[in-house]
Design a protein around this motif. Structure first.
Motif, mmCIF file in Angstrom:
data_model
loop_
_atom_site.group_PDB
_atom_site.id
_atom_site.type_symbol
_atom_site.label_atom_id
_atom_site.label_comp_id
_atom_site.label_asym_id
_atom_site.label_seq_id
_atom_site.Cartn_x
_atom_site.Cartn_y
_atom_site.Cartn_z
ATOM 1 N N ARG A 64 -43.153 -69.459 6.129
ATOM 2 C CA ARG A 64 -42.713 -68.049 5.314
ATOM 3 C C ARG A 64 -41.190 -68.140 4.942
ATOM 4 O O ARG A 64 -40.752 -67.866 4.025
ATOM 5 C CB ARG A 64 -42.859 -66.846 6.106
ATOM 6 C CG ARG A 64 -44.595 -66.750 6.313
ATOM 7 C CD ARG A 64 -45.127 -65.435 6.912
ATOM 8 N NE ARG A 64 -46.684 -65.321 6.875
ATOM 9 C CZ ARG A 64 -47.135 -64.398 7.649
ATOM 10 N NH1 ARG A 64 -46.398 -62.952 7.850
ATOM 11 N NH2 ARG A 64 -48.535 -64.386 7.580
ATOM 12 N N LEU A 65 -40.445 -68.436 5.884
ATOM 13 C CA LEU A 65 -39.074 -68.284 5.749
ATOM 14 C C LEU A 65 -38.479 -69.371 4.604
ATOM 15 O O LEU A 65 -37.921 -69.220 3.749
ATOM 16 C CB LEU A 65 -38.067 -68.827 6.865
ATOM 17 C CG LEU A 65 -36.619 -68.720 6.957
ATOM 18 C CD1 LEU A 65 -36.260 -67.357 6.409
ATOM 19 C CD2 LEU A 65 -35.895 -68.931 8.324
ATOM 20 N N ASP A 66 -39.281 -70.640 4.631
ATOM 21 C CA ASP A 66 -38.931 -71.640 3.858
ATOM 22 C C ASP A 66 -39.390 -71.217 2.346
ATOM 23 O O ASP A 66 -38.668 -71.261 1.486
ATOM 24 C CB ASP A 66 -39.784 -72.784 4.140
ATOM 25 C CG ASP A 66 -39.105 -73.709 5.095
ATOM 26 O OD1 ASP A 66 -37.998 -73.582 5.542
ATOM 27 O OD2 ASP A 66 -39.772 -74.474 5.906
ATOM 28 N N GLY A 102 -25.916 -69.538 5.625
ATOM 29 C CA GLY A 102 -26.710 -70.882 5.291
ATOM 30 C C GLY A 102 -27.716 -70.873 4.208
ATOM 31 O O GLY A 102 -28.304 -69.580 3.850
ATOM 32 N N ASP A 103 -28.202 -71.962 4.089
ATOM 33 C CA ASP A 103 -29.391 -72.045 3.030
ATOM 34 C C ASP A 103 -30.533 -72.679 3.325
ATOM 35 O O ASP A 103 -31.077 -73.154 2.512
ATOM 36 C CB ASP A 103 -28.746 -72.461 1.839
ATOM 37 C CG ASP A 103 -28.248 -74.165 1.939
ATOM 38 O OD1 ASP A 103 -27.818 -74.710 0.887
ATOM 39 O OD2 ASP A 103 -28.093 -74.353 3.170
ATOM 40 N N THR A 104 -30.623 -72.778 4.746
ATOM 41 C CA THR A 104 -31.856 -73.474 5.316
ATOM 42 C C THR A 104 -32.320 -72.771 6.363
ATOM 43 O O THR A 104 -31.584 -71.717 7.122
ATOM 44 C CB THR A 104 -31.620 -75.158 5.847
ATOM 45 O OG1 THR A 104 -30.764 -74.851 6.997
ATOM 46 C CG2 THR A 104 -31.030 -75.674 4.736
ATOM 47 N N ALA A 105 -33.513 -72.882 6.606
ATOM 48 C CA ALA A 105 -34.324 -72.141 7.960
ATOM 49 C C ALA A 105 -33.526 -72.327 9.128
ATOM 50 O O ALA A 105 -33.422 -71.069 9.863
ATOM 51 C CB ALA A 105 -35.797 -72.526 7.847
ATOM 52 N N ASP A 106 -33.228 -73.472 9.315
ATOM 53 C CA ASP A 106 -32.803 -73.928 10.763
ATOM 54 C C ASP A 106 -31.054 -72.894 10.731
ATOM 55 O O ASP A 106 -30.812 -72.548 11.770
ATOM 56 C CB ASP A 106 -32.539 -75.281 10.821
ATOM 57 C CG ASP A 106 -33.813 -76.038 11.199
ATOM 58 O OD1 ASP A 106 -33.816 -77.080 11.177
ATOM 59 O OD2 ASP A 106 -34.591 -75.344 11.572
ATOM 60 N N ALA A 107 -30.591 -73.063 9.792
ATOM 61 C CA ALA A 107 -29.160 -72.884 9.649
ATOM 62 C C ALA A 107 -29.196 -71.164 9.849
ATOM 63 O O ALA A 107 -28.370 -70.595 10.665
ATOM 64 C CB ALA A 107 -28.419 -73.115 8.282
ATOM 65 N N LEU A 108 -30.215 -70.415 9.175
ATOM 66 C CA LEU A 108 -30.124 -69.064 9.300
ATOM 67 C C LEU A 108 -30.700 -68.670 10.704
ATOM 68 O O LEU A 108 -30.151 -67.823 11.249
ATOM 69 C CB LEU A 108 -31.093 -68.338 8.145
ATOM 70 C CG LEU A 108 -30.815 -68.588 6.859
ATOM 71 C CD1 LEU A 108 -31.809 -68.166 6.067
ATOM 72 C CD2 LEU A 108 -29.573 -67.668 6.636
#
Length: 572
Positions: A425-427, A541-547
């Motif tokens: 869902r985040l992606d 951040g602009d990725t799920a892992d970064a956020l």
């Protein structure tokens, strides 16, 4: 004795109708049996994929623990120049190890190992039965000669080393001694890029797969093999880890159909094993390649599930009896009615025979004379009953498949989305935000003093507390928001509508205040507090892992500073 035309015609029609009933019944039975077998294969493959995803989730959770510990200030401090505070820092790190192992019963051991002093263990906590033991002093060992230390020291920061599955023969391993284990390790690197040591987690392979197998139907048989095909998990424990005793018990020997899988020519297989060791008790089996999630190719392997074919075919026995009864009734009714009105009997029998011949799961039997109050109507209703039985069996199979899929995407304790569904869902939300140039937020939530609840009132209280917190979070967020449980006492909230920092602060404070509602367990008033970190797209951040990492780090800063509060991640 002369046979009249009616008798002859009746006899011929009865024999023909019996033959047609038998053939159509046999055809329907064969179709139903084949569909049951195919549905079982699909169910097994779905279950195998679900188990594979859950194994990957276990690896991801352990990797996350490794990376958190490798970045922990106490780990770095203990591996750098000696200082008077190192004893305190070692105590803090040992306490953190114990908390993580208490939350993860599948961990045998967590260690901090120095790159110097021949790989001396600096902090070590072992599981011994139901106890957690901290190993100190002269009992700490030198591990520099083991590959999981030497190889991990050569890896860059943030990497995860995964060993091949072995029997643990390391001296003093307590509960892990002589047990199947997988070692995960991550390097500890300082700000100057120097590798100071490694964090190592020993995972209880047998216990992990026992917990996975508990969620599967009882008739399912679970298999796991390494990259060479040696069995690691097998219904017969005597066939596992043969290489540890100087013998080879291989997947491709027991199941010759898997040779292409072991040779890496295919990624998954579905087959029926009815020869060799399974000649007397054939099974339906599925196997998939479990690709290594580390730089070590030995960590790869093969995962499989099997089910006795007899269990599948038993479901068709009742159907076969019904079809036999229908065929018998059809012959008798055809003979009796043919004596009176051969033409009147022939027409509906042909209609029914044609309808049954066209029968399949997706195409119901149509045109049956169900309203007739004679034997033909009874026969038609019997065919309809057969169709309903088949439909009911396939409906149950579909429901089981959907339940397995739901388990793979939701937390079984709270019913919330799990890490996998949340990341999806985040992606999707990130893709929309990038396309529409809007902002979204991620809240990383951790319960304060959760271990105290478990220690004081037991794990039932801890589970009830997690469920209560999940309910409060759902009640105080919008339906468009996503509330998920990542594991342990960690939750996360996705707000993918346009939100401002001031609004986020109000939402965060509302969630924290909601925990002030009184909550009782067995008559005891329990206090629950939350620490929360908030990250924003695109600022953090602009990725799920970064956020997630930004929100996680912000939450740990709140925990370090005050607890029961929230904080925003600084812009990167």
């Amino acid at each position: 004795m002369k046979w009249g035309l009616a008798t002859r015609l009746g006899s011929v029609l009865a024999l023909v109708s019996l033959l047609m009933a038998g053939m159509t019944g046999l055809y329907a039975f064969q179709v139903a049996r084949d569909l049951l077998v195919q549905a079982t294969k699909d169910e097994l493959m779905t279950a195998t994929q679900v188990v594979g995803r859950r194994i990957r989730d276990v690896h991801l959770d352990a990797s996350r623990d490794l990376h958190m510990l490798s970045r922990h200030p106490a780990s770095l401090a203990l591996l750098q120049n000696p200082s008077p505070q190192q004893a305190t820092q070692a105590d803090q790190l040992a306490t953190l190890f114990e908390l993580i192992m208490a939350a993860n019963p599948g961990y045998f051991q967590i260690r901090l190992i120095s790159a110097s002093d021949s790989g001396l263990e600096r902090v070590r906590v072992d599981r011994d039965g139901q106890q957690l033991l901290r190993i100190e002093g002269d009992d700490l060992q030198e591990k520099g000669h083991y590959p999981y230390v030497s190889d991990t020291l050569q890896m860059p920061a943030g990497s995860t080393y995964q060993s091949r599955t072995v029997i643990n023969h390391e001296r003093g391993a307590h509960a892990g001694l002589g047990q199947p284990t997988v070692l995960l390790a991550s390097p500890v690197v300082n700000a100057r890029g120097q590798t100071l040591g490694v964090i190592v987690i020993n995972i209880d392979l047998k216990g992990a797969f026992s917990r996975l197998a508990a969620d599967l139907p009882a008739e399912f048989q679970l298999y796991l093999a390494n990259r060479d095909g040696d069995f690691l998990i097998h219904p017969d424990n005597t066939r596992t880890f043969g290489f540890d005793t100087g013998r080879r018990v291989l997947l491709q020997d027991e199941f010759p159909a898997t040779r292409d899988l072991v040779a890496r020519r295919v990624d998954q297989l579905v087959f029926e094993a009815d020869s060799g060791e399974h000649a007397t008790e054939p099974v339906i089996a599925t196997f998939t390649a479990n690709r290594a999630r580390s730089d070590n190719p030995d960590a790869a392997g093969f995962l499989g599930l099997a089910q006795p074919r007899s269990n599948v075919l038993q479901r068709s026995h009742a159907l076969g009896l019904t079809i036999l009864q229908i065929a018998s009734v059809l012959g008798l009714v055809g003979f009796a009615l043919a004596l009176l009105l051969a033409r009147w009997v022939t027409r509906p029998l042909n209609t029914m025979s044609n309808a049954v011949a066209r029968f399949s799961i997706g195409h119901p039997i149509l045109g049956l004379p169900l309203t007739r109050q004679d034997e033909i109507g009874q026969l038609a209703r019997s065919f309809e009953q057969m169709q309903q039985q088949i439909h009911q069996q396939f409906t149950e199979l579909q429901a089981n498949r959907q339940e397995l899929e739901h388990l793979a995407r939701h937390d079984p304790l709270t019913g919330l989305p799990n890490r996998r569904l949340f990341i999806e869902r985040l992606d999707n939300a990130l893709a929309r935000a990038k396309r529409t140039q809007t902002q979204l937020a991620v809240m990383f939530i951790d319960m304060d003093h959760f271990k105290a609840i478990n220690d004081q009132w037991g794990h039932e209280a801890g589970d009830a507390a997690l469920q209560w917190v999940a309910q409060r979070l759902l009640e105080h967020t919008r339906e468009t928001d996503t509330v998920a449980r990542l594991g342990g006492d960690e939750f996360v909230v996705l707000l993918d509508n346009q939100v401002q920092a001031e609004q986020l602060a109000l939402v965060a404070q509302k969630l924290i205040d909601s925990m002030r509602e009184p909550w009782f367990f067995n008559g005891h008033l329990c206090q629950i507090q939350l620490s929360m970190g908030i990250s924003l797209y695109p600022q953090n951040g602009d990725t799920a892992d970064a956020l997630l990492n930004s929100a996680d780090n912000a939450m740990y800063r709140v925990k370090t500073a005050s607890r029961n509060n929230f904080g925003f991640a600084p812009e990167g």
